[in-house]
Scaffold this active site. Structure first.
Site, mmCIF file in Angstrom:
data_model
loop_
_atom_site.group_PDB
_atom_site.id
_atom_site.type_symbol
_atom_site.label_atom_id
_atom_site.label_comp_id
_atom_site.label_asym_id
_atom_site.label_seq_id
_atom_site.Cartn_x
_atom_site.Cartn_y
_atom_site.Cartn_z
ATOM 1 N N ASP A 475 -3.388 -2.164 3.120
ATOM 2 C CA ASP A 475 -4.005 -1.565 4.310
ATOM 3 C C ASP A 475 -3.542 -0.128 4.523
ATOM 4 O O ASP A 475 -2.546 0.328 3.932
ATOM 5 C CB ASP A 475 -3.632 -2.425 5.536
ATOM 6 C CG ASP A 475 -4.779 -2.537 6.528
ATOM 7 O OD1 ASP A 475 -5.569 -1.590 6.612
ATOM 8 O OD2 ASP A 475 -4.857 -3.567 7.214
ATOM 9 N N ASP A 545 -13.710 -4.349 10.181
ATOM 10 C CA ASP A 545 -13.116 -5.373 11.052
ATOM 11 C C ASP A 545 -14.177 -6.025 11.926
ATOM 12 O O ASP A 545 -13.897 -7.008 12.613
ATOM 13 C CB ASP A 545 -12.041 -4.746 11.957
ATOM 14 C CG ASP A 545 -10.717 -4.577 11.219
ATOM 15 O OD1 ASP A 545 -10.537 -5.197 10.152
ATOM 16 O OD2 ASP A 545 -9.855 -3.820 11.715
HETATM 17 C C1 GLA Z 1 -6.278 -3.700 9.957
HETATM 18 C C2 GLA Z 1 -7.191 -4.563 9.100
HETATM 19 C C3 GLA Z 1 -7.215 -5.973 9.614
HETATM 20 C C4 GLA Z 1 -5.818 -6.526 9.661
HETATM 21 C C5 GLA Z 1 -4.932 -5.628 10.523
HETATM 22 C C6 GLA Z 1 -3.488 -6.075 10.487
HETATM 23 O O1 GLA Z 1 -6.843 -3.441 11.192
HETATM 24 O O2 GLA Z 1 -8.474 -4.033 9.042
HETATM 25 O O3 GLA Z 1 -8.025 -6.769 8.781
HETATM 26 O O4 GLA Z 1 -5.287 -6.631 8.368
HETATM 27 O O5 GLA Z 1 -4.995 -4.283 10.078
HETATM 28 O O6 GLA Z 1 -2.675 -5.273 11.247
#
Ligand code: GLA
Length: 720
Positions: A475, A545
């Site tokens: 990430d 997301d």
């Molecule tokens: C980001 C990702 C999510 C998740 C969060 C965890 O927002 O897009 O899918 O992994 O981080 O903190």
């Protein structure tokens, strides 16, 4: 195929349906004579002799038949009479940035060279492409510029990058070093781009070109949510199925520009490369700089044709490793199911339920390391939080059930509340005299530094070396501000952003080469770094997301302009907008998975999920090996949309239809695309039999399908 015509002094790059023609004019000017539908070889002299000067425009006193102000320049430079946007600007030891490149030589060869340290397209057999290298030189500074082009034999795509070497005696500074320029002789195009933000990524925008500058860029340190590093120029009236379209994409994950400029003669220049703003690279004598690779696709079959070329190119020549062709595991991710609130037993219970449903892999998202129970701390402390988790027992239990196991990292970040930050406060990205800004409670870790990369990689190794982990989600949850590194001297501060991206590439490259079986998935606050640079390392990327299936339609349709289904992470979540059937039908488009607590599914929904898992297997080869046709796009129709996958042999088709909003009393005939008109297809769900011609020209009747808001249906067609 690439050919040089000595008589006309033209070089012609051909792909199956396109041609790209360069002309070398007296005085060493390299011109961009043509790019578009394939041309015959024999009349290139017509292009080579076109008028390229204007009397009021500056030109070399010895060669006045080329004015750089009006000629289509192949790699335009700053300060020598071309007043449009430049591709190259080099500040010399005298302090000025007048730059002048002239042709020296060229060579043509089979295959494609690697770009050291940078992601790039590749071939597995030299017969799949040919490469042209044109060497240009600035006689005053002795900076040598090699323009490198690859024409693919199996795709209508041309890749370009540039290698600059200082062969002079003085250090120079690259202030702008772009990857590509195309000069088109008209402005009758629309510019298409993909804008977005968190949870609303890659929304298509189409606008007519106007005089002056227009385009997209990032200065956020990553390719970003705001604009994907993709643009297209579509001739006026071009549609999904008709008309000429040029597609541009940069294989890069950092600051970039794609700029179109329409000049006073109504010609269009479009340049692609690293954003020159906040960029400056010192090139000492003997040193080289390599630009990222830009990809160019031309289609005379509208946007759909352009997209299918990008998809085949990326599936075949960008995505690598074991997971390029191996079936991707159907995963369940803990994030929306538990956020930070989990322990070993809870995750084991997820795995047990997932197993019953037929899911292949459990992914433990954020919250397993340091002392992390919320987002205020511990990034940089990549050791197991043993108070919360027995990782050994968890991995063993999941594997004993026959499931794979995945884990989350955010290696390019550091929390102020972390052991790493307390030990190395100068390891965060910062500049002297300014307090670093905070975003999502975190700083950025300075991975432009070798020592920092060694530390973070050793931490990753200590977990992956101890526990058999099958998958990593990588990430990147904030943008870069106060961009600087404690190790860079002031005169090199403009190198920071690019060095940061190179650092990320080195880390990801090392990860996938040391753990070749590992499946890597990139992510960046959803889909904030969804670019071909990342795809070179991770065959799939989390798209957004936002898992609401109706919102996802625009996101997935937009993403599909350039990126294949195999790249798009798409999960079913517990959101309530539609039932599970529609959520599954939309997610089936990408790399399928779940993002919910399986203990909370009702008996009815468990049945639907089991059916979805069966369909995932049934349609996997068709979706991942077939061609995408966008039949009705959400940007063209507010009520419903539809897409299909057609197998390469045209014997199998999956049509998905989603009704976003109900319309009363409408009869719907959906015209299919890409079928064999002479084949007879049977629709599995209705038993109807008809020709490909009828299905494409008269359409498939859909009036009875998916009647209510948010409903969807799939139709599976097969031909003998
Ligand atoms: C980001 C990702 C999510 C998740 C969060 C965890 O927002 O897009 O899918 O992994 O981080 O903190």
């Amino acid at each position: 195929m690439i050919t040089y015509n000595e008589q006309n002094r033209t070089i012609k790059l051909d792909t199956p349906n396109t041609s790209y023609v360069l002309g070398i004019r007296e005085g060493g000017f390299l011109l961009n004579l043509y790019y578009g539908r394939r041309l015959p070889d024999d009349d290139l002299w017509v292009l080579a002799q076109r008028h390229q000067s204007a009397s009021f425009s500056p030109s070399d006193p010895e060669y006045t038949d080329v004015s750089t102000d009006v000629a289509p320049m192949e790699y335009p430079t700053n300060g020598r009479g071309d007043f449009r946007v430049s591709a190259l600007s080099v500040r010399n030891a005298d302090g000025n940035s007048v730059t002048d490149l002239r042709y020296v030589s060229h060579r043509i060869f089979a295959g494609k060279p690697d770009l050291p340290g940078l992601p790039h397209l590749y071939v597995t057999d030299d017969a799949q492409c040919e490469t042209l290298e044109v060497t240009m030189r600035d006689a005053y500074t002795n900076v040598e510029t090699v323009l490198v082009y690859t024409a693919f034999a199996d795709c209508d795509a041309i890749a370009k990058h540039v290698r600059l070497t200082n062969k002079g005696e003085n250090t120079v500074k690259l202030e702008c070093a772009l990857s590509s320029c195309i000069d088109l002789p008209s402005m009758e195009y629309d510019l298409l781009t993909l804008w977005g933000r968190h949870a609303k990524e890659r929304q298509l925008e189409r606008r007519p070109l106007g005089h002056g500058l227009q385009g997209i860029r990032s200065k956020r340190g990553s390719s970003s949510h705001s604009h994907n590093p993709f643009a297209a120029l579509a001739e006026k009236g071009a549609t999904e199925t008709t008309g000429s379209v040029y597609g541009f994409n940069l294989i890069y994950s950092g600051n970039y520009v794609i700029t179109a400029e329409v000049d006073h003669n109504a010609t269009t220049r479009i340049v692609t490369g690293i954003n020159p703003e906040d960029f400056g690279w010192l090139l000492a004598p003997g040193e080289s700089f390599v630009t990222p690779e830009a990809v160019h696709v031309f289609s005379s079959e509208g946007l759909g044709g352009m997209s299918r070329t990008f998809h085949r190119l990326y599936d075949g020549h960008l995505i690598r490793g074991r997971w390029q062709n191996e079936k991707r595991p159907l995963l369940i991710n803990s994030w929306e199911a538990a956020y930070f609130d989990f322990d070993t037993d809870k995750l084991i219970s997820f795995a047990e339920r997932a197993k019953e449903l037929g899911i292949d892999m459990l992914v433990m998202d954020d919250g397993w390391f340091g002392k992390r129970n919320d987002d205020t701390n511990s990034l940089g402390d990549w050791f197991v939080n043993e108070k919360k988790l027995d990782l050994g027992r968890l991995v063993d239990s999941v594997h004993a059930m026959g499931l794979k196991f995945g884990i989350w990292y955010e290696p390019e970040m550091i929390s102020p509340d972390s052991e790493l930050y307390r030990a190395h406060p100068d390891w965060c990205v910062h500049v002297a005299g300014r307090t670093p800004s905070i975003a999502r409670q975190q700083y950025v870790l300075d991975v432009s530094r070798q020592d920092v990369r060694e530390n973070v990689f050793a931490q990753i190794q200590s977990v992956l070396g101890k526990y058999p982990i099958d998958y990593v989600k990588w990430d990147f949850n904030r943008n870069i501000s106060e961009a600087g590194s404690a190790l860079l001297p002031p005169e090199r501060s403009g190198e920071f952003f690019h060095r940061f991206v190179l650092g990320t590439y080195e880390l990801q490259g090392r990860l996938v080469s040391e753990y070749p079986d590992l499946l890597l998935e990139n992510c960046s606050g959803g889909g904030g770094r969804f670019d071909p640079g990342m795809l070179y390392y991770s065959p799939q990327i989390w798209t957004s997301d936002n898992t609401d299936p109706i919102e996802r339609l625009n996101i997935q349709f937009g993403t599909s302009l350039c990126y294949p289904a195999s790249a798009m992470g798409a999960h079913v979540s517990a959101c309530n907008r539609t039932g599970y059937r529609t959520k599954g039908d939309v997610a089936l488009w990408g790399t399928f998975g779940y993002e919910l607590d399986p203990n909370k599914l009702s008996e009815k929904d468990r049945g639907i999920v089991k059916e979805q898992v069966r369909e995932y297997h049934k349609y996997y080869d068709l979706i991942h090996g077939g061609d995408l046709y966008r039949l009705v796009c959400p940007w063209d129709n507010a009520f419903h949309c539809a897409w299909s996958f057609v197998s390469r042999d045209k014997r199998e088709v999956l049509v998905t239809f989603v009704r976003m909003r109900k319309e009363e009393n409408t009869i719907l005939h959906l015209k299919l695309q890409g079928l064999d008109p002479d084949k007879v297809y049977t629709v599995e769900q209705t038993g109807e039999r008809c020709s490909g011609a009828l299905l494409m020209y008269a359409g498939l009747e859909l009036s009875g399908c998916a009647r209510n808001d948010g409903d969807s249906c799939k139709l599976h067609l097969t031909a003998e």
